[in-house]
Design a protein around this motif. Structure first.
Motif: not given
Length: 403
Positions: A95-103, A181-187, A200-207
Motif C-alpha cells: 500500500l501507498d508505494r510508488d510502483l514500477n511495472i517490470a517484466g 509483467a509485475q509490480l515492483v517497488d520503485h525505491e 533494506a530492499g525488495g526481494r531480499l528473499d531470496n535474491q
C-alpha cells in the motif's frame, strides 16, 4: 536476476551453453552455465577426475503482484490494473508505494526482452482513516480481489500495458506475442541504520542468496585441488508457489544438468549415479530473525539475530533438509571462512515454511543442509537484513564449493 547473474558469470570467464544441446566433451577444467526462463545452473569442473558435486541452491522468485493478461480496467475516473497474487506476500506492505511495472516481452521468434518502466507508474492507495475508523485497532483487511487494483492513470483510456511494455523493451508492438509483467517497488535497496549495519530492499528473499551464490562460484571457480568437487550453483524459479514447474526445484532441471556435466567428462550413467551419494547441497534461503517487537514468536534457544551470523535451519519434520550429518559441510565452511553461525528452529506452536532443500534431497539423494541470512519483514514489499550477514554468506558458500 537470471540476466544479471548471466552477465556476472560471463565477466568471470564462464561460457553460456545452449540448454538444448549437449555439453562438449572435455578432459580440461571448464566453467559454464545454462539458463531457462527464470532459472540458471552454473558449474565449474576443476578436473575430469572429480568424483562428487558441491551444489548450492537458491530461488530467483519472490512473492508479489503480477499483472493479469488483460490488466487494464476502469473504476471511478481512474485507470486501474488487475493483478494476480503470486505466492504469499504481505499485502499491506504494497500500500501507498510508488510502483514500477517490470517484466519481459516475448518476441515472435521466441526471444525475450526485459523491460521496466523508467519511472513509477502505479500506486495501490490505502483507504483514508476517516473512511475506516477502526483500522488502527482492527488492522488493515484487504479483499484479495476487490482491494488490490492499483491506479495508473486518470482518464487516458487508450493506454495499454502491452503497448508500453513493447516501448520500454525497445521492440515494435506488432512483434510482441506475450507480456509477463509485475509490480515492483520503485525505491532502490539502501544501507540503513545510524551505524549503516542493515540493508533494506525488495526481494531480499531470496535474491540475496542468489547473489551470494553467483559471487562465490565466480571467485572460487579456479580451484584445481585433487580432491575438489564439481561446483554447481542452481537458481530455481517458482519456489514461492511450490517449485512444481519446468524451472522449479521439483522439476528435472538440476538432475538433468548434473548428468550432462558428468557425461561431458566421460562418465557413464552408472558413474553419475555413484557420484550423487558422495555429493552435498547447500540450500540457501533467508531465515526469520528475532523481531524486537515480537520476541515471543521464537524459541529463545534457537532464535537468530541480525548481524550475528548465517542461520543453520533445522526441522525434524523435514520442512528443512538439515540433518546432523549434512550440517557438517556447512559448519566446516563457516570454520574455514572464520565466520559465526546461528541456529534456527521454529517454536512448536509456529509452523515453519520450507525451501528447495527437501525437494532437492528427495529428487537427487544428495545430503542437503538448509541455511539462510536472518531477516525481518519476510515477504514484505521491502525487507531488512544485516550487512555483516549478507557479506558473510558468499564467504561461506565459497568455502563450501571448495570442499
Amino acid at each position: 536476476m537470471v540476466a544479471t547473474a548471466a552477465q556476472r558469470l560471463l565477466a568471470a570467464g564462464f561460457t553460456w551453453f545452449d540448454a538444448l544441446s549437449s555439453l562438449p566433451a572435455t578432459q580440461q577444467p571448464v566453467k559454464g552455465f545454462v539458463t531457462r526462463d527464470g532459472a540458471l545452473v552454473a558449474f565449474a569442473v576443476p578436473h575430469a577426475s572429480a568424483s562428487h558435486f558441491r551444489v548450492v541452491g537458491a530461488h530467483t522468485d519472490s512473492p508479489g503482484l503480477h499483472l493479469k493478461p488483460n490488466p487494464e480496467g476502469v473504476a471511478a475516473n481512474f485507470g486501474t490494473l488487475e493483478v494476480e497474487i503470486y505466492g504469499s506476500p504481505l499485502l499491506n506492505s504494497w500500500l501507498d508505494r510508488d510502483l514500477n511495472i517490470a517484466g519481459y516481452v516475448v518476441h515472435r521468434d521466441g526471444t525475450q526482452r526485459l523491460f521496466m518502466s523508467p519511472s513509477p507508474v502505479a500506486r495501490l492507495a490505502q483507504l483514508a482513516i476517516h473512511l475506516d475508523r477502526g483500522v488502527n485497532e482492527n488492522g488493515v483487511v484487504l479483499d484479495k480481489h476487490a482491494h488490490l487494483r492499483p491506479v495508473w492513470h486518470t482518464g487516458a483510456a487508450d493506454l495499454s500495458v502491452r503497448e508500453l511494455a513493447a516501448k520500454w523493451a525497445g521492440v515494435a508492438e506488432r512483434d510482441v506475442v506475450a507480456v509477463h509483467a509485475q509490480l515492483v517497488d520503485h525505491e532502490p535497496a539502501r544501507v540503513i541504520g545510524v551505524d549503516q549495519s542493515m540493508v533494506a530492499g525488495g526481494r531480499l528473499d531470496n535474491q540475496l542468496s542468489c547473489w551470494a551464490a553467483i559471487e562465490a562460484v565466480c571467485s572460487t571457480s579456479r580451484t584445481t585441488a585433487s580432491d575438489a568437487g564439481i561446483g554447481v550453483v542452481a537458481l530455481f524459479d517458482h519456489e514461492e508457489v511450490g517449485s512444481e514447474s519446468t524451472t522449479g526445484a521439483a522439476g528435472p532441471l538440476l538432475e538433468h544438468m548434473l548428468e550432462r556435466i558428468a557425461h561431458s567428462i566421460g562418465r557413464s550413467r552408472n558413474d553419475y549415479l555413484a557420484m550423487l551419494p558422495g555429493s552435498s547441497c547447500l540450500s540457501c534461503d533467508n531465515a526469520h530473525a528475532v523481531h524486537p517487537n515480537y520476541p515471543e514468536r521464537h524459541d529463545p534457544k534457537h532464535a537468530p539475530f541480525i548481524n550475528r551470523g548465517v542461520a543453520l535451519k533445522s526441522n525434524s519434520n523435514q520442512r528443512y533438509a538439515t540433518s546432523a550429518s549434512s550440517a557438517v559441510a556447512f559448519l566446516s565452511a563457516c570454520a574455514a571462512a572464520k565466520v559465526n553461525h546461528q541456529l534456527f528452529v521454529s517454536r512448536n506452536s509456529m509452523p515453519c515454511g520450507s525451501t528447495i532443500g527437501p525437494i532437492t534431497a528427495t529428487r537427487l539423494g544428495i545430503d542437503t543442509v538448509d541455511v539462510g541470512v536472518p531477516q525481518l519483514s519476510m515477504h514484505s514489499a521491502r525487507e531488512v537484513c544485516g550487512v555483516r550477514d549478507a557479506l558473510d554468506l558468499p564467504r561461506i558458500v565459497g568455502e563450501f564449493l571448495r570442499g
